[in-house]
Scaffold this motif. Structure first.
Motif, PDB file in Angstrom:
ATOM      1  N   GLU A 253     -65.120 -27.198 -14.077  1.00  9.29           N
ATOM      2  CA  GLU A 253     -65.003 -27.467 -12.645  1.00  9.29           C
ATOM      3  C   GLU A 253     -64.291 -26.316 -11.960  1.00  9.29           C
ATOM      4  OE1 GLU A 253     -63.063 -31.180 -12.030  1.00  9.29           O
ATOM      5  OE2 GLU A 253     -64.596 -32.362 -13.062  1.00  9.29           O
ATOM      6  N   ILE A 254     -64.825 -25.897 -10.818  1.00  7.56           N
ATOM      7  CA  ILE A 254     -64.233 -24.827 -10.031  1.00  7.56           C
ATOM      8  C   ILE A 254     -63.511 -25.426  -8.828  1.00  7.56           C
ATOM      9  CG2 ILE A 254     -64.670 -22.789  -8.605  1.00  7.56           C
ATOM     10  CD1 ILE A 254     -65.116 -22.165 -11.481  1.00  7.56           C
ATOM     11  N   THR A 255     -62.222 -25.205  -8.747  1.00  6.16           N
ATOM     12  CA  THR A 255     -61.443 -25.597  -7.575  1.00  6.16           C
ATOM     13  C   THR A 255     -60.992 -24.313  -6.892  1.00  6.16           C
ATOM     14  OG1 THR A 255     -60.655 -27.553  -8.770  1.00  6.16           O
ATOM     15  CG2 THR A 255     -59.479 -26.931  -6.762  1.00  6.16           C
ATOM     16  N   LEU A 256     -61.614 -24.014  -5.765  1.00 13.01           N
ATOM     17  CA  LEU A 256     -61.423 -22.712  -5.138  1.00 13.01           C
ATOM     18  C   LEU A 256     -59.983 -22.455  -4.701  1.00 13.01           C
ATOM     19  CD1 LEU A 256     -64.732 -22.583  -3.074  1.00 13.01           C
ATOM     20  CD2 LEU A 256     -64.146 -21.145  -5.042  1.00 13.01           C
ATOM     21  N   ASN A 257     -59.249 -23.520  -4.403  1.00 10.37           N
ATOM     22  CA  ASN A 257     -57.856 -23.310  -3.991  1.00 10.37           C
ATOM     23  C   ASN A 257     -56.886 -23.346  -5.177  1.00 10.37           C
ATOM     24  OD1 ASN A 257     -57.929 -26.003  -4.600  1.00 10.37           O
ATOM     25  ND2 ASN A 257     -57.147 -26.721  -2.619  1.00 10.37           N
ATOM     26  N   ASP A 258     -57.428 -23.461  -6.388  1.00 10.98           N
ATOM     27  CA  ASP A 258     -56.582 -23.436  -7.586  1.00 10.98           C
ATOM     28  C   ASP A 258     -57.347 -22.789  -8.734  1.00 10.98           C
ATOM     29  OD1 ASP A 258     -54.330 -23.911  -9.186  1.00 10.98           O
ATOM     30  OD2 ASP A 258     -55.099 -25.851  -9.860  1.00 10.98           O
ATOM     31  N   LEU A 259     -57.900 -21.598  -8.487  1.00 12.97           N
ATOM     32  CA  LEU A 259     -58.695 -20.918  -9.505  1.00 12.97           C
ATOM     33  C   LEU A 259     -57.881 -20.587 -10.748  1.00 12.97           C
ATOM     34  CD1 LEU A 259     -60.788 -18.454  -7.307  1.00 12.97           C
ATOM     35  CD2 LEU A 259     -61.613 -20.474  -8.527  1.00 12.97           C
ATOM     36  N   ASN A 260     -56.604 -20.368 -10.560  1.00  9.87           N
ATOM     37  CA  ASN A 260     -55.734 -20.012 -11.674  1.00  9.87           C
ATOM     38  C   ASN A 260     -55.281 -21.209 -12.500  1.00  9.87           C
ATOM     39  OD1 ASN A 260     -55.133 -17.472 -12.582  1.00  9.87           O
ATOM     40  ND2 ASN A 260     -53.782 -16.981 -10.882  1.00  9.87           N
ATOM     41  N   GLY A 261     -55.651 -22.414 -12.092  1.00  6.97           N
ATOM     42  CA  GLY A 261     -55.286 -23.597 -12.844  1.00  6.97           C
ATOM     43  C   GLY A 261     -53.793 -23.823 -12.942  1.00  6.97           C
ATOM     44  N   CYS A 262     -53.099 -23.639 -11.848  1.00  7.05           N
ATOM     45  CA  CYS A 262     -51.633 -23.722 -11.860  1.00  7.05           C
ATOM     46  C   CYS A 262     -51.111 -25.152 -11.722  1.00  7.05           C
ATOM     47  CB  CYS A 262     -51.049 -22.873 -10.729  1.00  7.05           C
ATOM     48  SG  CYS A 262     -51.396 -21.109 -10.901  1.00  7.05           S
ATOM     49  N   GLN A 263     -51.913 -26.046 -11.123  1.00  7.62           N
ATOM     50  CA  GLN A 263     -51.385 -27.372 -10.813  1.00  7.62           C
ATOM     51  C   GLN A 263     -51.102 -28.181 -12.084  1.00  7.62           C
ATOM     52  OE1 GLN A 263     -53.820 -29.621  -8.129  1.00  7.62           O
ATOM     53  NE2 GLN A 263     -52.225 -31.122  -7.718  1.00  7.62           N
ATOM     54  N   TYR A 264     -52.134 -28.368 -12.913  1.00  9.94           N
ATOM     55  CA  TYR A 264     -51.965 -29.047 -14.191  1.00  9.94           C
ATOM     56  C   TYR A 264     -52.671 -28.194 -15.244  1.00  9.94           C
ATOM     57  CZ  TYR A 264     -51.058 -33.071 -11.141  1.00  9.94           C
ATOM     58  OH  TYR A 264     -50.573 -33.903 -10.164  1.00  9.94           O
ATOM     59  N   TYR A 265     -51.930 -27.657 -16.196  1.00 14.42           N
ATOM     60  CA  TYR A 265     -52.581 -26.765 -17.154  1.00 14.42           C
ATOM     61  C   TYR A 265     -53.195 -27.533 -18.308  1.00 14.42           C
ATOM     62  CZ  TYR A 265     -53.687 -23.040 -20.353  1.00 14.42           C
ATOM     63  OH  TYR A 265     -54.372 -22.201 -21.195  1.00 14.42           O
ATOM     64  N   SER A 266     -54.432 -27.239 -18.581  1.00 16.21           N
ATOM     65  CA  SER A 266     -55.136 -27.730 -19.758  1.00 16.21           C
ATOM     66  C   SER A 266     -55.939 -26.573 -20.314  1.00 16.21           C
ATOM     67  CB  SER A 266     -56.072 -28.885 -19.395  1.00 16.21           C
ATOM     68  OG  SER A 266     -57.050 -29.079 -20.412  1.00 16.21           O
ATOM     69  N   ALA A 267     -55.686 -26.199 -21.554  1.00 17.24           N
ATOM     70  CA  ALA A 267     -56.417 -25.084 -22.165  1.00 17.24           C
ATOM     71  C   ALA A 267     -57.912 -25.379 -22.219  1.00 17.24           C
ATOM     72  CB  ALA A 267     -55.880 -24.812 -23.568  1.00 17.24           C
ATOM     73  N   HIS A 268     -58.262 -26.640 -22.445  1.00 13.51           N
ATOM     74  CA  HIS A 268     -59.677 -27.019 -22.523  1.00 13.51           C
ATOM     75  C   HIS A 268     -60.347 -26.890 -21.151  1.00 13.51           C
ATOM     76  CE1 HIS A 268     -57.840 -28.831 -26.065  1.00 13.51           C
ATOM     77  NE2 HIS A 268     -59.035 -28.889 -26.605  1.00 13.51           N
ATOM     78  N   ALA A 269     -59.671 -27.379 -20.115  1.00 18.59           N
ATOM     79  CA  ALA A 269     -60.220 -27.259 -18.766  1.00 18.59           C
ATOM     80  C   ALA A 269     -60.297 -25.800 -18.335  1.00 18.59           C
ATOM     81  CB  ALA A 269     -59.361 -28.051 -17.783  1.00 18.59           C
ATOM     82  N   ALA A 270     -59.284 -25.013 -18.708  1.00 13.55           N
ATOM     83  CA  ALA A 270     -59.247 -23.598 -18.319  1.00 13.55           C
ATOM     84  C   ALA A 270     -60.390 -22.821 -18.960  1.00 13.55           C
ATOM     85  CB  ALA A 270     -57.907 -22.985 -18.720  1.00 13.55           C
ATOM     86  N   TYR A 271     -60.662 -23.103 -20.224  1.00 13.13           N
ATOM     87  CA  TYR A 271     -61.772 -22.423 -20.907  1.00 13.13           C
ATOM     88  C   TYR A 271     -63.103 -22.770 -20.250  1.00 13.13           C
ATOM     89  CZ  TYR A 271     -65.193 -21.186 -24.481  1.00 13.13           C
ATOM     90  OH  TYR A 271     -66.277 -20.669 -25.134  1.00 13.13           O
ATOM     91  N   CYS A 272     -63.338 -24.069 -20.008  1.00 17.62           N
ATOM     92  CA  CYS A 272     -64.594 -24.494 -19.390  1.00 17.62           C
ATOM     93  C   CYS A 272     -64.745 -23.907 -17.988  1.00 17.62           C
ATOM     94  CB  CYS A 272     -64.662 -26.012 -19.339  1.00 17.62           C
ATOM     95  SG  CYS A 272     -64.655 -26.805 -20.962  1.00 17.62           S
ATOM     96  N   ARG A 273     -63.633 -23.864 -17.242  1.00 20.43           N
ATOM     97  CA  ARG A 273     -63.653 -23.292 -15.893  1.00 20.43           C
ATOM     98  C   ARG A 273     -64.055 -21.820 -15.938  1.00 20.43           C
ATOM     99  NH1 ARG A 273     -58.553 -23.511 -14.941  1.00 20.43           N
ATOM    100  NH2 ARG A 273     -58.571 -25.648 -14.154  1.00 20.43           N
TER     101      ARG A 273
END
Length: 326
Positions: free
Chosen positions: A189-209
């Motif tokens: 999932e792409i969240t344009l206002n949180d591209l860096n994944g700073c709000q809630y970090y998940s390695a799995h979500a970050a990889y898929c993103r």
């Protein structure tokens, strides 16, 4: 608290269910067998992460076909060992290693500057290097590691090399940009206002993103090149689930299970490289036939988000701002 837990757990469930599905498909379909490819004499290729795994197999095969291959990687010892191995197997191979750390925008710029100073053509760019499920960390420039390495580093590399790719292509012999993606993009999932994944970090979500971002980039780049009439194509490739070191950051019990399952069901790096090589070298994908998303040797449809023109454009613009590009 529940929102944090849910945002952490859901990507894990989605990714492992997807992985199970991919394994079942691989079990019944078998790997793609690469046809005989034409000689690549006189062509120059850059392969990121070519020191091992899929990237090594891509670099080795291209060198065997006569291409001048430049392996870009962070680990100099590993890269030089790969060069030695390729040269030992093929005495006439023209292959070299150059330092490239995709977690450093400065390193990417230095790599490109060094390459351009040699006034070489560039016919093939394989954006292969990547990280998966790494613990929360930041690149040299402050970006989340998956997003920075898998996506931003390759975006900048491609952008800076685009003029050379354009000048090197011609009618009947288009230059090609091949980005090694993953089926994991399907649950990204792409969240344009949180591209860096700073709000809630998940390695799995970050990889898929990061893999979804890579696919959106590949598709939008191809459209821009087509509209501009440039002799360059851009496509993305899913190599399948391949037995490489990419899984070393799995939770220890899962890693032990994965090592057993991988031996039985995963594809070898050479099998995983087959579709990457097909996308980079096949005459069947020349010109207007290039582009798209490829898996097991054929073009495939993917998620609706991948074809969302507004999301593609918004991500492209946001990325240019992050990288300070015109």
């Amino acid at each position: 608290m529940f929102a944090v837990f849910f945002s952490y757990l859901l990507p894990i469930i989605k990714l492992y269910l997807l992985g199970l599905k991919v394994l079942l498909v691989q079990l019944f379909s078998g790997p793609f067998r690469l046809p005989v490819m034409p000689r690549q004499d006189g062509k120059v290729a850059i392969v990121t992460g070519g020191g091992r795994g899929i990237g090594f197999e891509v670099a080795r095969h291209m060198a065997r076909l006569g291409a001048h291959v430049i392996i870009g990687g962070r680990d100099e010892q590993e890269g030089l060992a790969a060069v030695t191995r390729i040269c030992e197997e093929s005495k006439e191979a023209k292959v070299e290693f150059k330092k490239l750390d995709l977690a450093s925008l400065q390193s990417v710029r230095q790599f490109v500057q060094s390459f351009k100073e040699r006034d070489l053509p560039l016919n093939i760019l394989v954006n292969n290097a990547g990280v998966m499920l790494v613990p929360e960390s930041r690149t040299e420039d402050g970006f989340e590691q998956h997003f920075g390495v898998n996506y931003l580093g390759h975006f900048l590399l491609t952008w800076l090399l685009l003029d050379t790719l354009k000048h090197s292509g011609k009618c009947g012999y288009f230059s090609r940009v091949v980005s090694v993606s993953s089926s994991a993009h399907r649950v990204g999932e792409i969240t344009l206002n949180d591209l860096n994944g700073c709000q809630y970090y998940s390695a799995h979500a970050a990889y898929c993103r990061s893999k979804l971002a890579q696919l959106l980039f590949s598709s939008h780049l191809h459209q821009l090149l087509q509209r501009g009439g440039f002799p360059v194509t851009s496509c993305a490739v899913d190599p399948g689930m391949v037995d490489t070191g990419l899984y070393r950051h799995l939770w220890t019990p899962l890693r032990l299970a994965q090592s057993i399952i991988a031996h039985l069901l995963f594809w070898t790096p050479a099998e995983g490289a087959a579709t990457v090589l097909y996308a980079a070298l096949s005459p069947d994908l020349e010109g207007d036939c290039g582009g798209g998303y490829w898996a097991t040797g054929r073009r495939e449809m993917t998620t609706p988000a991948t074809f969302d023109p507004q999301l593609q454009l918004s991500l492209w613009d946001a990325t240019q701002r992050l990288l300070g590009l015109q």
